[in-house]
Design a protein around this motif. Structure first.
Motif, PDB file in Angstrom:
ATOM      1  N   PRO A   1     -46.948  10.556  67.916  1.00 46.88           N
ATOM      2  CA  PRO A   1     -48.344  10.945  67.653  1.00 46.88           C
ATOM      3  C   PRO A   1     -48.464  12.227  66.827  1.00 46.88           C
ATOM      4  CG  PRO A   1     -48.124  10.178  69.901  1.00 46.88           C
ATOM      5  CD  PRO A   1     -46.728  10.241  69.345  1.00 46.88           C
ATOM      6  N   SER A   2     -47.481  13.135  66.946  1.00 40.89           N
ATOM      7  CA  SER A   2     -47.515  14.378  66.168  1.00 40.89           C
ATOM      8  C   SER A   2     -47.351  14.128  64.671  1.00 40.89           C
ATOM      9  CB  SER A   2     -46.414  15.323  66.638  1.00 40.89           C
ATOM     10  OG  SER A   2     -45.141  14.730  66.453  1.00 40.89           O
ATOM     11  N   GLN A   3     -46.963  12.927  64.314  1.00 38.24           N
ATOM     12  CA  GLN A   3     -46.822  12.594  62.898  1.00 38.24           C
ATOM     13  C   GLN A   3     -48.092  11.969  62.305  1.00 38.24           C
ATOM     14  OE1 GLN A   3     -43.043  10.359  63.479  1.00 38.24           O
ATOM     15  NE2 GLN A   3     -42.124  11.865  62.082  1.00 38.24           N
ATOM     16  N   THR A   4     -49.128  11.894  63.112  1.00 37.51           N
ATOM     17  CA  THR A   4     -50.439  11.509  62.591  1.00 37.51           C
ATOM     18  C   THR A   4     -50.877  12.557  61.577  1.00 37.51           C
ATOM     19  OG1 THR A   4     -51.116  10.329  64.578  1.00 37.51           O
ATOM     20  CG2 THR A   4     -52.872  11.213  63.176  1.00 37.51           C
ATOM     21  N   SER A   5     -51.114  12.128  60.354  1.00 38.84           N
ATOM     22  CA  SER A   5     -51.379  13.082  59.277  1.00 38.84           C
ATOM     23  C   SER A   5     -51.745  12.314  58.006  1.00 38.84           C
ATOM     24  CB  SER A   5     -50.123  13.934  59.022  1.00 38.84           C
ATOM     25  OG  SER A   5     -50.392  14.974  58.101  1.00 38.84           O
ATOM     26  N   VAL A   6     -52.060  13.073  56.970  1.00 41.67           N
ATOM     27  CA  VAL A   6     -52.183  12.498  55.634  1.00 41.67           C
ATOM     28  C   VAL A   6     -50.969  12.944  54.840  1.00 41.67           C
ATOM     29  CG1 VAL A   6     -53.571  12.302  53.551  1.00 41.67           C
ATOM     30  CG2 VAL A   6     -54.697  12.599  55.776  1.00 41.67           C
ATOM     31  N   TYR A   7     -50.289  11.994  54.248  1.00 36.60           N
ATOM     32  CA  TYR A   7     -49.053  12.268  53.531  1.00 36.60           C
ATOM     33  C   TYR A   7     -49.284  12.149  52.030  1.00 36.60           C
ATOM     34  CZ  TYR A   7     -46.743  12.000  58.007  1.00 36.60           C
ATOM     35  OH  TYR A   7     -46.362  12.242  59.309  1.00 36.60           O
ATOM     36  N   PHE A   8     -48.835  13.172  51.309  1.00 34.70           N
ATOM     37  CA  PHE A   8     -48.969  13.184  49.860  1.00 34.70           C
ATOM     38  C   PHE A   8     -47.606  13.246  49.197  1.00 34.70           C
ATOM     39  CE2 PHE A   8     -53.426  13.389  49.154  1.00 34.70           C
ATOM     40  CZ  PHE A   8     -53.964  14.025  50.259  1.00 34.70           C
ATOM     41  N   CYS A   9     -47.464  12.432  48.190  1.00 36.85           N
ATOM     42  CA  CYS A   9     -46.314  12.494  47.308  1.00 36.85           C
ATOM     43  C   CYS A   9     -46.744  13.221  46.036  1.00 36.85           C
ATOM     44  CB  CYS A   9     -45.829  11.092  46.975  1.00 36.85           C
ATOM     45  SG  CYS A   9     -44.426  11.017  45.839  1.00 36.85           S
ATOM     46  N   ALA A  10     -45.836  13.986  45.456  1.00 32.64           N
ATOM     47  CA  ALA A  10     -46.143  14.698  44.219  1.00 32.64           C
ATOM     48  C   ALA A  10     -44.906  14.723  43.347  1.00 32.64           C
ATOM     49  CB  ALA A  10     -46.617  16.122  44.506  1.00 32.64           C
ATOM     50  N   SER A  11     -45.111  14.932  42.060  1.00 34.29           N
ATOM     51  CA  SER A  11     -43.984  15.036  41.142  1.00 34.29           C
ATOM     52  C   SER A  11     -44.288  16.066  40.074  1.00 34.29           C
ATOM     53  CB  SER A  11     -43.683  13.675  40.491  1.00 34.29           C
ATOM     54  OG  SER A  11     -44.725  13.296  39.597  1.00 34.29           O
ATOM     55  N   ARG A  12     -43.242  16.542  39.416  1.00 35.90           N
ATOM     56  CA  ARG A  12     -43.431  17.451  38.298  1.00 35.90           C
ATOM     57  C   ARG A  12     -42.189  17.437  37.419  1.00 35.90           C
ATOM     58  NH1 ARG A  12     -43.185  23.685  40.524  1.00 35.90           N
ATOM     59  NH2 ARG A  12     -41.083  23.646  41.366  1.00 35.90           N
TER      60      ARG A  12
END
Lengths: 112, 113
Positions: free
Chosen positions: A83-94
């Motif tokens: 449950p602690s991994q409930t979140s919004v996950y973003f991937c990014a690149s550069r």
């Protein structure tokens, strides 16, 4: 030009289930990142890949694994969701050091 | 290690008023500095960046930011706010030799009609 594409957009898991979040970029960027965003916590780095073939831990790596499959793709795996991994996950690149990040639109994950 | 502080968690302004969002950083050398905006349900979008040169940088959507080395600040400004500017704003710093950009915790902008 799609930029950074994340799948899925939404996911609900039960505690203990596993899943892989997918990320692909079409900008020929060298570096890729996974962040999680929680209310009041800003963005916290989970893992990053400075270049193809390398991965390193960020601020909050516990409970996660990553794979830099090729230059385009960088996946994030939860082996046993909590449950602690409930979140919004973003991937990014550069492109590299000093260049700005390009973000995907996120994956909203709920673990019950 | 570098760090970023955004002192204001929430800022409320009236439409048409001016705006300044504060950002302070900690880093020994000249950093790379960024401002991003996040609309609800979206990823972060780059507003502007500072690498070197002119300390006043212009960005998209009418935003600008000024790098002040003596104050270790990189504040974001807009002369007249529109209702569509309501969003979360993040300041970030990158350091030479580091692959890890550091983000502030964000400032939520609320715009009253």
């Amino acid at each position: 030009n799609a930029g950074v594409t994340q799948t899925p957009k939404f996911q609900v898991l039960k505690t203990g289930q596993s899943m892989t979040l997918q990320c692909a970029q079409d900008m020929n960027h060298n570096s890729m990142y996974w962040y999680r965003q929680d209310p009041g916590m800003g963005l916290r780095l989970i893992y990053y890949s400075a270049s193809e073939g390398t991965t390193d831990k960020g601020e909050v790596p516990n409970g996660y694994n990553v794979s830099r499959l090729n230059k385009r793709e960088f996946s994030l795996r939860l082996e046993s969701a909590a449950p602690s991994q409930t979140s919004v996950y973003f991937c990014a690149s550069r492109t590299g050091e000093g260049s700005p990040l390009h973000f995907g639109n996120g994956t909203r994950l709920t673990v019950t | 290690a570098q760090s970023v502080t955004q002192p204001d968690i929430h800022i409320t302004v009236s439409e048409g008023a001016s705006l300044e969002l504060r950002c302070n950083y900690s880093y020994g050398a000249t950093p790379y500095l960024f401002w991003y905006v996040q609309s609800p349900g979206q990823g972060l979008q780059l507003l502007l960046k500072y690498f070197s040169g002119d300390t006043l940088v212009q960005g998209i959507k009418g935003f600008e930011a000024e790098f002040k080395r003596s104050q270790s600040s990189f504040n974001l400004r807009k002369p007249s706010v529109h209702w569509s500017d309501a969003a979360e704003y993040f300041c970030a710093v990158g350091a030479s030799g580091s692959y890890i950009p550091t983000f502030g915790r964000g400032t939520s902008l609320i715009v009253h009609p």
